[in-house]
Write an enzyme that holds these catalytic residues in place. Structure first.
Site, PDB file in Angstrom:
ATOM      1  N   ASP A  71       0.777  -1.241   0.000  1.00  0.00           N
ATOM      2  CA  ASP A  71       0.000   0.000   0.000  1.00  0.00           C
ATOM      3  C   ASP A  71       0.806   1.287   0.000  1.00  0.00           C
ATOM      4  OD1 ASP A  71      -1.941  -1.907   0.203  1.00  0.00           O
ATOM      5  OD2 ASP A  71      -2.723  -1.265   2.134  1.00  0.00           O
ATOM      6  N   GLU A  81      -4.661  -0.834  -1.535  1.00  0.00           N
ATOM      7  CA  GLU A  81      -5.982  -0.896  -0.914  1.00  0.00           C
ATOM      8  C   GLU A  81      -6.910   0.082  -1.628  1.00  0.00           C
ATOM      9  OE1 GLU A  81      -8.342  -0.016   3.276  1.00  0.00           O
ATOM     10  OE2 GLU A  81      -6.142  -0.056   3.265  1.00  0.00           O
ATOM     11  N   LYS A  89      -6.605  -4.916  -3.378  1.00  0.00           N
ATOM     12  CA  LYS A  89      -7.313  -5.551  -2.269  1.00  0.00           C
ATOM     13  C   LYS A  89      -8.366  -4.599  -1.693  1.00  0.00           C
ATOM     14  CE  LYS A  89      -3.658  -4.300   1.056  1.00  0.00           C
ATOM     15  NZ  LYS A  89      -4.431  -3.582   2.062  1.00  0.00           N
ATOM     16  N   THR A  94       0.109   0.412   6.742  1.00  0.00           N
ATOM     17  CA  THR A  94       0.724   0.794   7.990  1.00  0.00           C
ATOM     18  C   THR A  94       1.102  -0.463   8.767  1.00  0.00           C
ATOM     19  OG1 THR A  94      -1.380   0.922   9.207  1.00  0.00           O
ATOM     20  CG2 THR A  94      -0.591   2.928   8.145  1.00  0.00           C
ATOM     21  N   THR A  95       2.145  -0.332   9.603  1.00  0.00           N
ATOM     22  CA  THR A  95       2.677  -1.494  10.298  1.00  0.00           C
ATOM     23  C   THR A  95       1.600  -2.234  11.078  1.00  0.00           C
ATOM     24  OG1 THR A  95       4.629  -0.101  10.651  1.00  0.00           O
ATOM     25  CG2 THR A  95       4.624  -2.265  11.685  1.00  0.00           C
ATOM     26  N   VAL A 145      -1.700  -2.098  10.822  1.00  0.00           N
ATOM     27  CA  VAL A 145      -2.981  -2.423  10.180  1.00  0.00           C
ATOM     28  C   VAL A 145      -2.755  -3.353   8.981  1.00  0.00           C
ATOM     29  CG1 VAL A 145      -5.097  -1.505   9.168  1.00  0.00           C
ATOM     30  CG2 VAL A 145      -3.965  -0.242  10.973  1.00  0.00           C
ATOM     31  N   CYS A 146      -2.495  -2.805   7.808  1.00  0.00           N
ATOM     32  CA  CYS A 146      -2.423  -3.647   6.611  1.00  0.00           C
ATOM     33  C   CYS A 146      -1.217  -4.577   6.603  1.00  0.00           C
ATOM     34  CB  CYS A 146      -2.439  -2.777   5.355  1.00  0.00           C
ATOM     35  SG  CYS A 146      -4.023  -1.941   5.113  1.00  0.00           S
TER      36      CYS A 146
END
Length: 214
Positions: free
Chosen positions: A12, A60, A118, A147-148, A150-151
């Site tokens: 992302d 995303e 995604k 982000t570390t 989350v995704c």
């Protein structure tokens, strides 16, 4: 790690998250913190290409009619002040085909490098990522991006459940919240490496180059 069966996944690194006019900025996130891992990601990307590794890029985003965006996710984005599908300086926020949805210039994919679009946080959810990895005989994953917490972490957990050996490249991941970034890194190593291991990008490059030369 053997480069031949290892893939680099860049998660992302899109304008909507990394441009001062994108989704993250409108949601009042610290874009400068999100951009911090760009140099490390670029170094890993260059090494992976040089070693002939599989490189995958994820984005995303949602269909223009938002038919793949759950109402709960839409409501969360609305509460954050950056409603998915609304108009922004870079086009409709997190909508496929818009300028903001695409990658930053520094990390644009080369022809032939798979792009996984995604609709969720994890890169396996409703995508063909698993099929791509299986077809290429991949068993190890190096995860980078934002982000570390989350995704990146969502993808890591999905991958571990599918049996992949995972490495989180600490300096090649980013978050708008430093304490959450650190917590996400610490979660990987609990219980003797529950979700794999954490390593710096330079050490990963050295490890891959050593294995390639052996």
């Amino acid at each position: 790690m053997n480069p031949a069966c290892t893939a680099l996944i860049i998660i992302d690194m899109q304008r909507d998250f990394l441009d001062p006019c994108g989704y993250a900025a409108l949601a009042r996130l610290d874009v400068s913190a999100l951009r911090r891992p760009i140099p490390a990601v670029r170094n890993l990307l260059a090494a992976a290409r040089r070693l002939g590794m599989l490189v995958l890029h994820t984005r995303e985003g949602h269909r223009p009619d938002l038919s793949d965006c759950p109402p709960a996710k839409l409501e969360r984005s609305r509460a954050a002040g950056a409603e998915i599908g609304s108009s922004g300086p870079l086009g409709r926020l997190l909508v496929r085909g818009e300028f903001g949805h695409d990658f930053i210039d520094e990390l644009a994919p080369l022809p032939g490098e798979p792009v996984v679009d995604k609709p969720g946080y994890g890169a396996f959810h409703q995508t063909d990522l698993a099929q791509i990895l299986q077809t290429r005989g991949i068993c190890n994953l190096i995860l980078t991006g934002v982000t570390t917490e989350v995704c990146v972490h969502s993808t890591l957990r999905e991958a571990v459940d599918r049996g992949y050996c995972c490495v989180l490249a600490a300096d090649a991941c980013g978050s708008a919240h430093p304490h959450l970034h650190e917590a996400a890194l610490q979660m990987v190593a609990v219980e003797g490496g529950l979700f794999g291991r954490v390593a710096a990008s330079d050490s990963l490059i050295a490890e891959l180059e050593h294995r390639k030369a052996a």
